[in-house]
Design an enzyme around this catalytic site. Structure first.
Site, mmCIF file in Angstrom:
data_model
loop_
_atom_site.group_PDB
_atom_site.id
_atom_site.type_symbol
_atom_site.label_atom_id
_atom_site.label_comp_id
_atom_site.label_asym_id
_atom_site.label_seq_id
_atom_site.Cartn_x
_atom_site.Cartn_y
_atom_site.Cartn_z
ATOM 1 N N ASP A 7 0.673 -1.058 -0.044
ATOM 2 C CA ASP A 7 0.247 -0.082 0.014
ATOM 3 C C ASP A 7 0.818 0.902 0.039
ATOM 4 O O ASP A 7 1.453 1.531 0.892
ATOM 5 C CB ASP A 7 -0.825 -0.283 1.346
ATOM 6 N N GLU A 68 -1.242 -1.176 -5.395
ATOM 7 C CA GLU A 68 -3.081 -0.656 -5.016
ATOM 8 C C GLU A 68 -2.254 0.224 -6.301
ATOM 9 O O GLU A 68 -1.165 1.182 -6.629
ATOM 10 C CB GLU A 68 -3.020 0.113 -3.910
ATOM 11 N N ASP A 141 -2.801 1.343 7.307
ATOM 12 C CA ASP A 141 -2.292 0.884 6.042
ATOM 13 C C ASP A 141 -1.342 -1.146 5.936
ATOM 14 O O ASP A 141 -1.004 -1.546 4.572
ATOM 15 C CB ASP A 141 -0.730 1.646 6.186
#
Lengths: 199, 199
Positions: A7, A68, A141
């Protein structure tokens, strides 16, 4: 298959590794959040992230990295650091010959919870159940990084058009299994969590 | 001081190295454009850029890297590749302990030509004159990379508040010099180019 989920971010970069000898039963290997000091310059922060990320590649030797996909938002300034961190980690993985797959936040949410608009609490709940963890990964996260790795496992590379609704399929198989040989307690919890997540 | 200028991009990433034993008389060391195939995936392109960029760091051992500061524009999709390439090159330089300085396109244009809105043709013209080149660097990304390096030389790190109007100052010194010991032919050309660039 070992998957490293990323992430990306400068302030917090979530990293999560799962092992998936069985597609329907991924296991946690490692999870952490790399933080870089907000008062340092962007280049120094990126340099530190590069060092830390490569330690993870060395230590865990992932077969694939799931990152991501950074998308357009209204305020460009908020995504610049994310884009830079994603570019850095993608390049470092790719130069080692490690395949990189990209997944949008809504793809991840849908794969994990069945709902493309699931909130952070719900996602953390699901990740905790899927990986059979005793405590939820913190901060968000860290859970997001694990969710990305799980999403890649279930959707496959390149957007997963070949395996739509993977979570639903797994749930269906588990439900079928329960009618047969029965589920483990962990699988029970997960199937329950999937149903809860859909409400 | 040796400066590596970077005009970041995935399709074309301009790289230009100058040596600046004398601030007012920078010399060309190397210039090129790294291209990565548009039909490859973003991660593979970033991996190739990482490899190529590090060869430049190894070969030229810059004291500082000057990179274009990526800014918000109306269409976010057009700057994503630029942001990723800049994040990658910044991180790779910083982890070697090489200082990275960022300059906006208008800062570069103003430092080189005296006009923050100079067009590409004008910028290429000025870079060619400043570095006393026989032919203009092509494509524009190559000239842009050299312009970034020259901009850093004249503005200094961190936005150059300490040396505003550097090009103007140099021009003034040159003009003063011409009234005294006189300018070389190259300096003449450059002073002329500066004036042309201002029109």
């Amino acid at each position: 298959m070992r998957i490293l989920g990323v992430d990306p971010g400068l302030t917090r970069c979530g990293l999560g590794v799962i092992d998936a000898a069985h597609v329907s039963r991924p296991g946690l290997v490692a999870v952490d959040v790399v933080r870089t000091p907000a008062d340092a310059s962007v280049d120094v922060r990126l340099g530190e992230l590069a060092d830390r990320f490569e330690v993870w590649l060395d230590d865990h030797r992932p077969d694939v990295v799931a990152i991501e996909r950074v998308f357009a938002r209204s305020d460009v300034s908020t995504i610049m650091g994310t884009a830079q961190a994603s570019g850095l980690t993608m390049g470092l993985a790719a130069r080692r010959g490690i395949p990189v797959s990209m997944h949008t936040p809504s793809e991840v949410k849908k794969a994990i919870s069945g709902n493309g608009r699931a909130d952070k609490k719900q996602m953390t709940h699901m990740v905790t159940r899927i990986l059979r963890l005793e405590t939820a990964p913190r901060p968000a996260d860290a859970a997001d990084a694990l969710a990305l790795a799980i999403c890649h496992l279930w959707r496959g590379a390149g957007g997963g058009a070949s395996t739509p609704g993977a979570a639903k399929d797994v749930l269906a198989r588990r439900a079928a299994g329960r009618q047969g040989a029965g589920l483990t307690r962990a699988q029970e919890q997960w199937a329950q969590a999937l149903r809860t997540g859909r409400r």
